[in-house]
Enzyme design. Sequence first.
Site, PDB file in Angstrom:
ATOM      1  N   PRO A  10       0.889  -1.186  -0.022  1.00 45.28           N
ATOM      2  CG  PRO A  10      -0.154  -0.987   2.145  1.00 45.28           C
ATOM      3  CD  PRO A  10       0.704  -1.997   1.257  1.00 45.28           C
ATOM      4  CG  ASN A  11      -0.374   4.421   1.348  1.00 49.41           C
ATOM      5  OD1 ASN A  11      -1.121   4.915   0.594  1.00 49.41           O
ATOM      6  ND2 ASN A  11      -0.507   3.755   2.599  1.00 49.41           N
TER       7      ASN A  11
ATOM      8  NE  ARG B 240       4.106   6.689   1.803  1.00 48.27           N
ATOM      9  CZ  ARG B 240       4.164   5.283   2.072  1.00 48.27           C
ATOM     10  NH1 ARG B 240       4.765   4.314   1.164  1.00 48.27           N
ATOM     11  NH2 ARG B 240       4.134   4.859   3.199  1.00 48.27           N
TER      12      ARG B 240
ATOM     13  CE1 TYR C 174       9.298   4.622   3.270  1.00 50.09           C
ATOM     14  CE2 TYR C 174       7.555   6.487   3.023  1.00 50.09           C
ATOM     15  CZ  TYR C 174       8.258   5.339   3.639  1.00 50.09           C
ATOM     16  OH  TYR C 174       7.598   4.664   4.864  1.00 50.09           O
TER      17      TYR C 174
ATOM     18  CG  ASN D 189       8.254  -2.163   0.292  1.00 43.78           C
ATOM     19  OD1 ASN D 189       7.621  -2.609   1.481  1.00 43.78           O
ATOM     20  ND2 ASN D 189       8.742  -1.220  -0.159  1.00 43.78           N
TER      21      ASN D 189
ATOM     22  CB  ALA E 140       1.272   0.121   6.044  1.00 44.81           C
TER      23      ALA E 140
ATOM     24  CG  HIS F  38       4.916  -2.357  10.419  1.00 48.06           C
ATOM     25  ND1 HIS F  38       6.312  -2.742  10.401  1.00 48.06           N
ATOM     26  CD2 HIS F  38       4.878  -1.314   9.242  1.00 48.06           C
ATOM     27  CE1 HIS F  38       6.899  -1.891   9.706  1.00 48.06           C
ATOM     28  NE2 HIS F  38       6.149  -1.125   8.849  1.00 48.06           N
TER      29      HIS F  38
ATOM     30  CG  ASP G 101      -1.175 -17.212   8.532  1.00 50.90           C
ATOM     31  OD1 ASP G 101       0.033 -17.095   9.250  1.00 50.90           O
ATOM     32  OD2 ASP G 101      -2.208 -16.947   9.091  1.00 50.90           O
TER      33      ASP G 101
ATOM     34  CD  GLU H 125       9.856  -7.927   5.740  1.00 53.78           C
ATOM     35  OE1 GLU H 125       9.506  -9.017   6.172  1.00 53.78           O
ATOM     36  OE2 GLU H 125       9.768  -6.930   6.298  1.00 53.78           O
TER      37      GLU H 125
ATOM     38  CG  HIS I  95      10.939  -2.746   4.505  1.00 54.57           C
ATOM     39  ND1 HIS I  95       9.645  -2.784   4.549  1.00 54.57           N
ATOM     40  CD2 HIS I  95      11.080  -3.985   5.165  1.00 54.57           C
ATOM     41  CE1 HIS I  95       9.028  -3.698   4.932  1.00 54.57           C
ATOM     42  NE2 HIS I  95       9.947  -4.425   5.467  1.00 54.57           N
ATOM     43  CG  LEU I  96      11.609   1.708  -0.968  1.00 48.17           C
ATOM     44  CD1 LEU I  96      10.378   2.883  -1.327  1.00 48.17           C
ATOM     45  CD2 LEU I  96      12.634   1.898  -2.197  1.00 48.17           C
ATOM     46  CB  SER I  97      12.873   3.481   5.002  1.00 50.11           C
ATOM     47  OG  SER I  97      11.770   2.858   5.610  1.00 50.11           O
TER      48      SER I  97
ATOM     49  NE  ARG J 106      10.375   5.481   8.483  1.00 51.57           N
ATOM     50  CZ  ARG J 106       9.491   5.633   7.632  1.00 51.57           C
ATOM     51  NH1 ARG J 106       9.472   4.532   7.057  1.00 51.57           N
ATOM     52  NH2 ARG J 106       8.613   6.280   7.773  1.00 51.57           N
TER      53      ARG J 106
ATOM     54  NE  ARG K 154       7.234   3.999   9.927  1.00 45.28           N
ATOM     55  CZ  ARG K 154       6.094   4.249   9.081  1.00 45.28           C
ATOM     56  NH1 ARG K 154       5.663   3.329   8.254  1.00 45.28           N
ATOM     57  NH2 ARG K 154       5.470   5.258   9.463  1.00 45.28           N
TER      58      ARG K 154
END
Length: 145
Positions: free
Chosen positions: A10-11, A18, A23, A74, A77, A80, A87, A98, A100-102, A107, A111
Amino acid sequence: MRKILVIHGPNLNLLGDRESEFYGTTTLDEINQRISKLARELDCQVEFLQSNHEGVIVDAIGSSKGKVDVIIINPAAFTHTSVAIRDAVSGVKIPTIEVHLSNIYNREEFRSKSLIAPAAVGQISGFGVNSYLLALRAAVFMVKK
Ligand code: DQA
């Protein structure tokens, strides 16, 4: 030919403007182009999905069994919060990386917990667009032609 499914949660469709302090300014299209370029160099096939909907991501993972060799995700949100995505990853038994950009560990406290990571082969976090490119290289190392 090795097939890799890249899922953006998402996002991430908003990347570019953003929260660029976390990011960067690269758009999702540009990220996908960088991934596609490296995929050609590494001689593997990539498919992309971006969704803001947990169920769409769960369905995509579930229907990938037997169709892709590795999933790069990725979960954004949902990292978390989503027992359902965790599952699905455990259920299909497709090796999953997995991304993540950040760096999710420097943070906000919430997170620093990933529900997905225990079901993944590993996690790459904090390298911006390169997190995806490192994940693609890791995927290719894992799966022989
Ligand atoms: C993110 C980190 C998550 O905590 C956040 O919700 C995102 C992006 C990252 O790529 O750094 O949307 O997954």
